[in-house]
Design a protein around this motif. Structure first.
Motif, PDB file in Angstrom:
ATOM      1  N   TYR A 665      15.719 -15.579 -11.286  1.00  0.00           N
ATOM      2  CA  TYR A 665      15.774 -14.133 -11.495  1.00  0.00           C
ATOM      3  C   TYR A 665      14.433 -13.537 -11.079  1.00  0.00           C
ATOM      4  O   TYR A 665      13.384 -14.174 -11.217  1.00  0.00           O
ATOM      5  N   ASP A 666      14.460 -12.288 -10.586  1.00  0.00           N
ATOM      6  CA  ASP A 666      13.208 -11.653 -10.200  1.00  0.00           C
ATOM      7  C   ASP A 666      12.275 -11.535 -11.402  1.00  0.00           C
ATOM      8  O   ASP A 666      11.085 -11.820 -11.296  1.00  0.00           O
ATOM      9  N   HIS A 667      12.814 -11.116 -12.513  1.00  0.00           N
ATOM     10  CA  HIS A 667      12.004 -10.962 -13.719  1.00  0.00           C
ATOM     11  C   HIS A 667      12.682 -11.731 -14.851  1.00  0.00           C
ATOM     12  O   HIS A 667      13.893 -11.619 -15.056  1.00  0.00           O
ATOM     13  N   VAL A 668      11.885 -12.508 -15.560  1.00  0.00           N
ATOM     14  CA  VAL A 668      12.392 -13.273 -16.693  1.00  0.00           C
ATOM     15  C   VAL A 668      11.694 -12.804 -17.956  1.00  0.00           C
ATOM     16  O   VAL A 668      10.464 -12.658 -17.990  1.00  0.00           O
ATOM     17  N   VAL A 669      12.486 -12.530 -18.977  1.00  0.00           N
ATOM     18  CA  VAL A 669      11.970 -12.300 -20.324  1.00  0.00           C
ATOM     19  C   VAL A 669      12.330 -13.538 -21.127  1.00  0.00           C
ATOM     20  O   VAL A 669      13.512 -13.859 -21.288  1.00  0.00           O
ATOM     21  N   LEU A 670      11.319 -14.253 -21.596  1.00  0.00           N
ATOM     22  CA  LEU A 670      11.543 -15.493 -22.341  1.00  0.00           C
ATOM     23  C   LEU A 670      11.335 -15.231 -23.822  1.00  0.00           C
ATOM     24  O   LEU A 670      10.252 -14.832 -24.257  1.00  0.00           O
ATOM     25  N   ASP A 671      12.377 -15.473 -24.584  1.00  0.00           N
ATOM     26  CA  ASP A 671      12.338 -15.237 -26.023  1.00  0.00           C
ATOM     27  C   ASP A 671      11.808 -16.462 -26.763  1.00  0.00           C
ATOM     28  O   ASP A 671      12.368 -17.552 -26.663  1.00  0.00           O
ATOM     29  N   ASP A 672      10.727 -16.290 -27.494  1.00  0.00           N
ATOM     30  CA  ASP A 672      10.193 -17.242 -28.463  1.00  0.00           C
ATOM     31  C   ASP A 672      10.243 -18.707 -28.011  1.00  0.00           C
ATOM     32  O   ASP A 672      11.160 -19.449 -28.358  1.00  0.00           O
ATOM     33  N   PRO A 673       9.275 -19.164 -27.233  1.00  0.00           N
ATOM     34  CA  PRO A 673       9.254 -20.551 -26.750  1.00  0.00           C
ATOM     35  C   PRO A 673       9.425 -21.596 -27.849  1.00  0.00           C
ATOM     36  O   PRO A 673      10.058 -22.636 -27.633  1.00  0.00           O
ATOM     37  N   ALA A 674       8.878 -21.353 -29.050  1.00  0.00           N
ATOM     38  CA  ALA A 674       9.018 -22.334 -30.126  1.00  0.00           C
ATOM     39  C   ALA A 674      10.478 -22.542 -30.499  1.00  0.00           C
ATOM     40  O   ALA A 674      10.882 -23.653 -30.865  1.00  0.00           O
TER      41      ALA A 674
END
Length: 714
Positions: A665-674
């Protein structure tokens, strides 16, 4: 001489050019000698017209009186329809993307391609071959030998090319070109603006081909021969999936007759991934390549259960093949009575000891169970024919076939070598502890046997709750009974996540063909993920395959890949860190928020990403998906599931971390890596899952977290 690019406006210009309008390109009038961009547009219009003429010629073919019968007529009709489809001029897809100029010796005649205005021989490189009414090429297929220098020629090794020209398109209209002078041996080698722009073009909708941007190290893999298997270890963004798909297209071009007869197959990790890549090969003119997941290949039963990680690991272990081999042969018994064949007034007797010799010989040959069972009546019949000849008769093959069908022989075969149903066999193996123990003795210990044994035995095949690993066992048993047909070439993507038994299942489909194996050890996220490619290739049945490593990234921005690579020492210490050729550092942010503000912060990050161009992927741990879906709906943001992306649908995709592999994806929003790490059964698998999620971004990555980051990233 570089031609101007419509964007950015600061690009240096040497020739005037109009800005793109996005409207279809009309056939332009002949261009002036001092208007090279106009000449290129004229050649594009003429090439499109020639392609339409080629298609019209095929559509006009009359085959009514050509074939001898209706069967041949239908076959020919199908071939013509395929040819018509292959000659389609795809809207928005450039017919050619490059040009090679070769210097012509003084006084030499024009030898082929297109005659350049400066006395050179020019070849236009495109996705398919196009010729004019005289049969002269106007566009050369990118897979043809003459096209190879477009990808491999350099200033140090120009391969006879004087100028390599790349073209820029906007909305299907040719808007720019850029020349690279390969005669300057001392000049600096660097990616041109058009190449960089194409690499960084926003990703919207399904995966597209990379035929205009294939790099030399990628081209070597794409054009490797059909005789050998190639394994590509590729870091995120190195284009390994695209390389595998383009290799299929190349092999179909170079060995079309052979592969048309034997078939080709692309195996992906899940249906979402297959939907994402399904347009690449049709865009290259290849319409007949099958696509499947491993579960599709072994779909002998309906999968309704999920194994525990321990059970799945044991069932996926290669030792299960030996357990199944023993179980399949367990029904073979030694004779205690002779076979007596009655023919007319004569009785022919084959004693029990001779029958036992026949049975043991077939067992020792270790051929497939079904083939041995088919051979047994013929071997018994042959023993009878020997006695007939000794008695002075002269039987022929028809007599032997008749004896093999004799009721006494058929009854003996049924008793000595009974038929085996692979589904019922695996059902018994997994539900009957004594049967399992008998055939797993010395192979699986008691704890491993207990792990695979069903707690509640099924009463029959229909009531059994099969798992995905059980289906692979059934496929192995079926192959022990009857040989699985082999294809000419198989592409296996995301291969690092397969179990040894799954490798064997795929290997059966290319036992007499070749394969392209694609993956990244660092992205292995299953408990049974392969530790080394050599081990995996041995299970696949291709131990001598060449292993190539791609470390130069073209997709992931420098800062993002550097951040994700902090995890490598913990998840794959033996792998080299990937680099990125992208000049843009990328839009990279890490935001810490309070625990109760996480959902709102993630939604805000998605709002911000949607103000930019391109696709957006919100990646989260699987248990977080329902809550985030509800938060997006409350905020009025439309989203789709992975694989449902199209150019006309919502730009935001809500991606469970377990399905993110292979997507971009052009832009990734990553929710809470833990949360991503914590959703996996162990830390190493969780960190590998996080590595996958971090490297899905093409232009920008925003990490939003409420819990502390893993120590490798903090």
């Amino acid at each position: 001489m570089p031609a101007p690019l419509p964007e950015p406006a600061t690009e240096a210009t040497a020739e005037p050019t109009a800005r793109a309008t996005g409207s279809p390109v009309p056939s332009p009038p002949p261009a002036a000698p001092d208007d090279p961009l106009g000449r290129e547009r004229a050649h594009l219009a003429a090439s499109r017209a020639a392609l339409r003429a080629m298609r019209a010629d095929v559509e006009a073919l009359d085959i009514k009186d050509v074939t001898a019968n209706w069967v041949n007529s239908e076959v020919l009709k199908g071939q013509i329809e395929e040819r018509i489809a292959a000659l389609a001029d795809l809207a928005g897809t450039p017919l050619f993307f490059g040009r090679l100029d070769y210097a012509r010796a003084p006084g030499a005649e024009f030898t082929g391609g297109t005659e350049g205005g400066d006395g050179s021989d020019a070849f236009y490189i495109g996705r398919r071959h196009v010729h004019d009414t005289d049969g002269d090429p106007m566009v050369v297929d990118w897979r043809a030998p003459v096209s190879q220098p477009f990808y491999r020629a350099s200033k140090k090794d120009p391969q006879g090319v004087t100028v390599r020209r790349r073209f820029g398109y906007t909305g299907g209209e040719l808007t720019a070109y850029e020349d690279e002078d390969l005669t300057d041996a001392g000049g600096e080698e660097r990616a041109g603006a058009l190449l960089q722009r194409e690499i960084e073009r926003p990703r919207v909708g399904p995966m597209r081909d990379i035929v205009a941007t294939i790099q030399p190290e990628q081209d070597e893999i794409v054009r490797s021969g059909i005789g050998g298997t190639v394994c590509v270890q590729g870091a995120p963004g190195t284009g390994k999936t695209a390389v595998g798909l383009h290799r299929v297209a190349y092999l179909l071009y170079a060995h079309r007759e052979r592969l048309a007869r034997t078939g080709t197959l692309v195996v992906g990790p899940n249906r979402s991934f297959l939907r994402y890549i399904e347009q690449v090969l049709p865009a290259l003119g290849e319409l007949n390549v099958a696509q499947a997941t491993v579960d599709d290949l072994v779909a002998h039963v309906e999968v309704r259960a999920v194994d525990s990680p321990r059970a799945a690991c044991v069932k996926g272990d290669a030792r299960m093949a030996e357990v199944l081999r023993r179980a399949v042969r367990s029904g073979v018994t030694m004779p205690v009575e002779p076979v007596v064949v009655v023919r007319g007034s004569r009785r022919w007797r084959v004693p029990a000891y001779e029958l036992e010799e026949i049975v043991r010989e077939l067992l020792d040959r270790d051929i497939r169970y079904g083939a041995a069972r088919d051979a047994l009546p013929q071997r018994i019949a042959h023993a009878v024919l020997v006695r007939m000849e000794q008695a002075g008769e002269a039987p022929d093959d028809r007599v032997q076939d008749a004896v093999a069908r004799n009721p006494a022989v058929k009854a003996a075969v049924k008793a000595l070598w009974p038929q085996v149903d692979p589904v019922k066999l695996v059902l018994r193996l997994l539900s009957d502890g004594e049967f399992l123990a008998e055939h797993a003795r010395g192979v699986l210990d008691e704890e491993e046997q207990a792990a695979v044994l069903w707690e509640k035995p099924a009463r029959g095949v229909k009531s059994a709750k099969w798992s995905a690993a059980d289906a692979v066992l059934i496929d192995e048993a079926a192959d022990l009974i009857a040989r699985t047909p082999s294809l000419g070439h198989v592409v296996l993507d995301e291969a690092q996540d397969l179990s040894p038994m799954q490798y064997r299942a795929v290997g059966r489909r290319c036992s007499t063909g070749s394969a392209t194996v694609l993956g990244d050890i660092a992205q292995g996220t299953t408990p049974w993920a392969t530790p080394t490619w050599r081990e995996a290739l041995a299970h696949l049945g291709k131990p001598d395959a060449a292993v190539e490593e791609l470390t130069q990234g073209f997709r992931v921005p420098r800062e993002v890949i550097a951040y994700a690579s902090r995890l490598l020492p913990a998840i794959a210490p033996g792998l080299a860190e990937a680099t990125s050729v992208r000049e843009a550092a990328g839009d990279f942010r890490v935001r810490a928020v309070a625990e109760g503000e996480l959902d709102a912060a993630v939604v805000a990050a998605c709002h911000e990403a949607l103000r930019k161009e391109g696709s957006i992927g919100l990646i989260a741990a699987d248990p977080r998906i329902p809550a985030l879906g509800a938060a997006l709906a409350d905020a009025g943001l439309d989203c789709v599931a992975p694989g449902e992306e199209t150019s006309g649908a919502a730009r935001l995709t809500l991606v469970p971390a377990t399905l993110a592999k292979g997507l971009e994806y052009d832009h990734v929003v990553l929710d809470d890596p833990a949360s991503v790490v914590g959703a996996e059964p162990d830390e190493r698998t969780g960190l590998r899952r996080l590595y996958v999620a971090l490297t899905r971004a093409v232009s920008g990555l925003t990490v939003v977290h409420a819990r502390p980051l893993p120590r490798q990233l903090d």
